[in-house]
Write a protein that holds these residues in place. Sequence first.
Motif, PDB file in Angstrom:
ATOM      1  N   CYS A  86       0.855  -1.185   0.000  1.00 42.52           N
ATOM      2  CA  CYS A  86       0.000   0.000   0.000  1.00 42.52           C
ATOM      3  C   CYS A  86       0.889   1.231   0.000  1.00 42.52           C
ATOM      4  CB  CYS A  86      -0.917  -0.002   1.218  1.00 42.52           C
ATOM      5  SG  CYS A  86      -1.986   1.453   1.265  1.00 42.52           S
ATOM      6  N   ASN A  87       0.769   2.043  -1.040  1.00 44.74           N
ATOM      7  CA  ASN A  87       1.546   3.286  -1.189  1.00 44.74           C
ATOM      8  C   ASN A  87       3.028   3.073  -0.898  1.00 44.74           C
ATOM      9  OD1 ASN A  87      -0.855   4.440  -1.837  1.00 44.74           O
ATOM     10  ND2 ASN A  87      -0.857   5.942  -0.199  1.00 44.74           N
ATOM     11  N   GLY A  88       3.584   1.989  -1.446  1.00 48.24           N
ATOM     12  CA  GLY A  88       5.021   1.769  -1.347  1.00 48.24           C
ATOM     13  C   GLY A  88       5.479   0.977  -0.140  1.00 48.24           C
ATOM     14  N   GLU A  89       4.562   0.600   0.743  1.00 49.71           N
ATOM     15  CA  GLU A  89       4.950  -0.164   1.926  1.00 49.71           C
ATOM     16  C   GLU A  89       4.297  -1.532   1.913  1.00 49.71           C
ATOM     17  OE1 GLU A  89       4.741   1.702   5.752  1.00 49.71           O
ATOM     18  OE2 GLU A  89       5.044   3.683   4.869  1.00 49.71           O
ATOM     19  N   LYS A  90       5.098  -2.548   2.269  1.00 51.58           N
ATOM     20  CA  LYS A  90       4.579  -3.912   2.375  1.00 51.58           C
ATOM     21  C   LYS A  90       3.736  -3.987   3.654  1.00 51.58           C
ATOM     22  CE  LYS A  90       6.356  -8.590   2.103  1.00 51.58           C
ATOM     23  NZ  LYS A  90       7.600  -9.363   2.035  1.00 51.58           N
ATOM     24  N   MET A  91       2.521  -4.478   3.521  1.00 52.91           N
ATOM     25  CA  MET A  91       1.580  -4.487   4.637  1.00 52.91           C
ATOM     26  C   MET A  91       1.700  -5.751   5.477  1.00 52.91           C
ATOM     27  SD  MET A  91       0.114  -1.625   4.090  1.00 52.91           S
ATOM     28  CE  MET A  91      -1.250  -1.636   5.226  1.00 52.91           C
ATOM     29  N   GLU A  92       1.402  -5.600   6.755  1.00 56.90           N
ATOM     30  CA  GLU A  92       1.251  -6.755   7.658  1.00 56.90           C
ATOM     31  C   GLU A  92      -0.122  -7.340   7.347  1.00 56.90           C
ATOM     32  OE1 GLU A  92       2.894  -7.952  10.584  1.00 56.90           O
ATOM     33  OE2 GLU A  92       4.688  -6.777  10.202  1.00 56.90           O
ATOM     34  N   THR A  93      -0.181  -8.626   7.043  1.00 55.84           N
ATOM     35  CA  THR A  93      -1.454  -9.253   6.689  1.00 55.84           C
ATOM     36  C   THR A  93      -1.692 -10.497   7.534  1.00 55.84           C
ATOM     37  OG1 THR A  93      -0.452 -10.609   4.958  1.00 55.84           O
ATOM     38  CG2 THR A  93      -1.315  -8.454   4.283  1.00 55.84           C
ATOM     39  N   ALA A  94      -2.947 -10.906   7.593  1.00 53.48           N
ATOM     40  CA  ALA A  94      -3.333 -12.159   8.243  1.00 53.48           C
ATOM     41  C   ALA A  94      -4.209 -12.918   7.258  1.00 53.48           C
ATOM     42  CB  ALA A  94      -4.089 -11.875   9.531  1.00 53.48           C
ATOM     43  N   GLY A  95      -3.770 -14.117   6.874  1.00 49.34           N
ATOM     44  CA  GLY A  95      -4.525 -14.918   5.921  1.00 49.34           C
ATOM     45  C   GLY A  95      -5.314 -15.996   6.620  1.00 49.34           C
ATOM     46  N   GLU A  96      -6.463 -16.316   6.049  1.00 49.12           N
ATOM     47  CA  GLU A  96      -7.258 -17.410   6.604  1.00 49.12           C
ATOM     48  C   GLU A  96      -8.027 -18.118   5.496  1.00 49.12           C
ATOM     49  OE1 GLU A  96     -10.797 -16.554   8.995  1.00 49.12           O
ATOM     50  OE2 GLU A  96     -10.654 -14.456   8.385  1.00 49.12           O
TER      51      GLU A  96
END
Length: 202
Positions: free
Chosen positions: A145-155
């Motif tokens: 997002c806008n040049g930054e890798k996001m912290e995500t949680a997958g399920e």
Amino acid sequence: MASGEEITVCDDEVRSRYSHLEKMTDLVAVWEVALSDGVHKIEFEHGTTSGKRVVYVDGKEEIRRDWMFKLVGKETFTVGATKTKAAINIDAVSGFAYEYTLEINGKSLKQYIENRLKTTNTWILNLGGTDYRIVLEKDTMDVWCNGEKMETAGEFVEDGTETHFTVADHSCCIKAVSSGKRKEGIIHTLIVDNTEIPEAVE
């Protein structure tokens, strides 16, 4: 004031107004490249009398070579936060005419763009007056997002997977669902605050 003095003042005004362009008198090519961390501008200067080569990425000088005797060749450099490999090929076409081609990750720009359309999804949205560019890399499921890798949680969910993350205190989710058709594969949908966001074409 004599008319000659007015011309001198005018010349100074013009010179100061356009002084930033004097640096780029040998500008021969400009490309815009969409990567996961943003859209980057690549500019290339080639002095065919001096052999000078200068590469700018987002306005910052990355490479400078003065007095190159060989006017054709290749300049390699990296672009963006992910240090994506790029190269500019300089080829003689005829006489003193030259052709400049940009490669990204070893592919021509056209091939890179075609491949990127298959391997990423991009959404552009406005939240609270701020524009956001969200990119999903399908092969790694990384979200930018806008040049930054996001912290995500997958399920895993009943009909596929969901990747959750937050942008400016807004709840975001990328749903991955099978299209049921072999050629279409998996369909990725971005949902922000329970609203589906249409995909952008870059």
